[in-house]
Design an enzyme around this catalytic site. Sequence first.
Site, PDB file in Angstrom:
ATOM      1  N   ASP B  99     -47.188  64.052  48.193  1.00  0.00           N
ATOM      2  CA  ASP B  99     -47.685  64.690  47.049  1.00  0.00           C
ATOM      3  C   ASP B  99     -47.599  63.846  45.696  1.00  0.00           C
ATOM      4  O   ASP B  99     -46.732  63.808  44.989  1.00  0.00           O
ATOM      5  CB  ASP B  99     -46.680  65.915  46.735  1.00  0.00           C
ATOM      6  CG  ASP B  99     -47.392  66.893  45.926  1.00  0.00           C
ATOM      7  OD1 ASP B  99     -48.526  66.926  45.352  1.00  0.00           O
ATOM      8  OD2 ASP B  99     -46.775  67.982  45.465  1.00  0.00           O
ATOM      9  N   SER B 382     -32.413  74.580  42.367  1.00  0.00           N
ATOM     10  CA  SER B 382     -33.058  75.624  43.041  1.00  0.00           C
ATOM     11  C   SER B 382     -33.297  76.649  42.174  1.00  0.00           C
ATOM     12  O   SER B 382     -33.068  76.890  41.008  1.00  0.00           O
ATOM     13  CB  SER B 382     -31.589  76.162  44.135  1.00  0.00           C
ATOM     14  OG  SER B 382     -30.825  76.881  43.089  1.00  0.00           O
ATOM     15  N   HIS B 406     -34.561  63.529  39.758  1.00  0.00           N
ATOM     16  CA  HIS B 406     -35.679  64.599  39.462  1.00  0.00           C
ATOM     17  C   HIS B 406     -35.318  66.163  39.761  1.00  0.00           C
ATOM     18  O   HIS B 406     -36.041  66.890  39.445  1.00  0.00           O
ATOM     19  CB  HIS B 406     -37.081  64.177  40.195  1.00  0.00           C
ATOM     20  CG  HIS B 406     -36.911  64.622  41.663  1.00  0.00           C
ATOM     21  ND1 HIS B 406     -35.605  64.542  42.587  1.00  0.00           N
ATOM     22  CD2 HIS B 406     -37.830  65.527  42.495  1.00  0.00           C
ATOM     23  CE1 HIS B 406     -36.200  64.887  43.758  1.00  0.00           C
ATOM     24  NE2 HIS B 406     -37.410  65.489  43.659  1.00  0.00           N
TER      25      HIS B 406
END
Lengths: 144, 483
Positions: B99, B382, B406
């Site tokens: 990605d 999360s 990140h």
Amino acid sequence: MAWTFRFLEEIALADIGFEAEGESVEEVFRCATQALLESMANPATVSGGWERAIERSDVDPSALLFDWLSEVVYWKDAAGVVFREAPLTLTREGDAWLLRARLIGAPVDQQIQELHADVKAVTKHLYELKRTGGCWKVRVVLDV
Amino acid sequence: MHLNTDMTVNRITDEIWEIPLFEKPGMLVPARIYATEGILQAMDSGVFDQVTNVACLPGIRRYALCMPDGHWGYGFPIGGVAAFDVQDGVISPGGVGYDINCGMRLIRTDLTLADVQPHLERLMTELFRRVPAGVGANGFVRLSGEEFGRVMTHGARWCVERGYGWHRDLVRMEEGGCIEGADPSIVTDHAIQRGINQLGTLGSGNHYLEVQVVSNERIFDPVTAAALGITGHEQIAVTVHCGSRGFGHQLASDYLKVFEKAMRRYGITVKDQQLACAPFRSPEGQDYFSAMNCAANTAFANRQVITHQIREAFATVFGQSAEALGMELVYDVAHNIAKVERYAEGELVVHRKGATRAFGPGSPELPETFRQTGQPVICGGSMETGSYLLVGTDQAVRDTFGSTMHGAGRTMSRAQAKRTFRGEQLQQQMKQRGILVKAVSMSGLAEEAGLAYKNISEVVESVDRAGITKKVAELRPIGNIKG
């Protein structure tokens, strides 16, 4: 039809790993394909209507399976579809393996289909097609 | 101390650990992991194996690095950072990830929790309608092949030219939302066909759009926060996490194949097929770099179109223009990318895979807007715990090629998470805790349960203590859209 594959818990923490097996190379192609289709959507909730005939050959069945699974992922995005089934045959033509497959599915519809992961790619991470004890096995990790 | 490896791991500081050169044949530099002792002990064995594999790649300089959110990836670990000399070093798609320019974007507002709470259900429904997510989702932007080529070369600038954003947004993006050197002519048809209809879509997995709230007590540096538009007082903000979609995924797959062949030609061997690479200055290396920049620009454009849709959704629900609602971009930053940057060693190709650029206030590459604060860094946790806004430091530039963490990083596999949690139940429980979730896939939702991730606060604490980023504010979720 009973498919022989299992999703792996111990590898690919952030992604999807599975191991498929069969008594023949063709059988392991079918089982690995089914594992991939189920990773993207529940095939039982996908009608037909969209179809592509795909033919590929390679002297290396491992490379052929990798390319075929990658092509399934490609069509998911290029046509905006998920899949109901992918009947296939695998034959020997001289030194090469010839795959003839039909990819059958329908445009994505969040209202009627049970959608799963949007697979980004089939990876070479731990990828291996091998014969052990009269049985063919492949381990595949999908980036999701 | 028990670690999931037999390798020697030496403590350099409480947050820096080093695997020496002799631990694996072929290592050209030591490997360094940034983590607290607790995080290091919880890291999977793949991190140690993969970061030392990276240390064997030709032309690597100083260290192969892994950030505290590191876990097993493909080729590079997630959280991996490595810099290669532009003259004798390599470029590897495995150091960028499938990605390409997956990244984070943060948008502030003048709204407060009290303003939004009564309209949250409608707002989330509007966002869910306007920002397509999940398998096979197409965006509302229809492009010709030629126009898609302009997206590849102009990135977020293309969006602003077409009315999908404000000109001042551009200064608040890494590279101004447009990386030079993107050449659409070397992009494969397969990649174009996969991505041409996906501009403005989220995808699935760990990608999300989140409506968040910033409380005064969760602002750690009020001066910097205020300079970035984060004022607290239950302020509402929106975070977006996504990348270049099928276009970038296909380019990565296509170039891994190219590099497998190129390696034989250049006599390069690697420890893992997913580390396939080519000399940066080779035709293959330059083609990949250029194609990767096409995907990186497309990702900037993707997040910009999504921002446009978010602004439209807020404007619809609150009956005021996005400008009147103060919906300014705080920053947009990549965490899957390779870039040429200048360090003490000279020009290097810095690979960040699940790692964020973190330039400090002294960096000449930063626009004037961030010369006092340092570059904003956005780290997603999360869906149950939220995100952090941090800023880069000059120490990061010195120590980690200007890089930091990140996100939270997973601790539980997707298969295990699906066995442990139920999507519908999780959605209900989160609603009771004040977090409204809209999801395309309930199994996908279960995979993203908060307990499947590390505690992001501990991860953030470790980079803050190591001095490679400084925390500014924590953003707590109240609404989440998942694919």
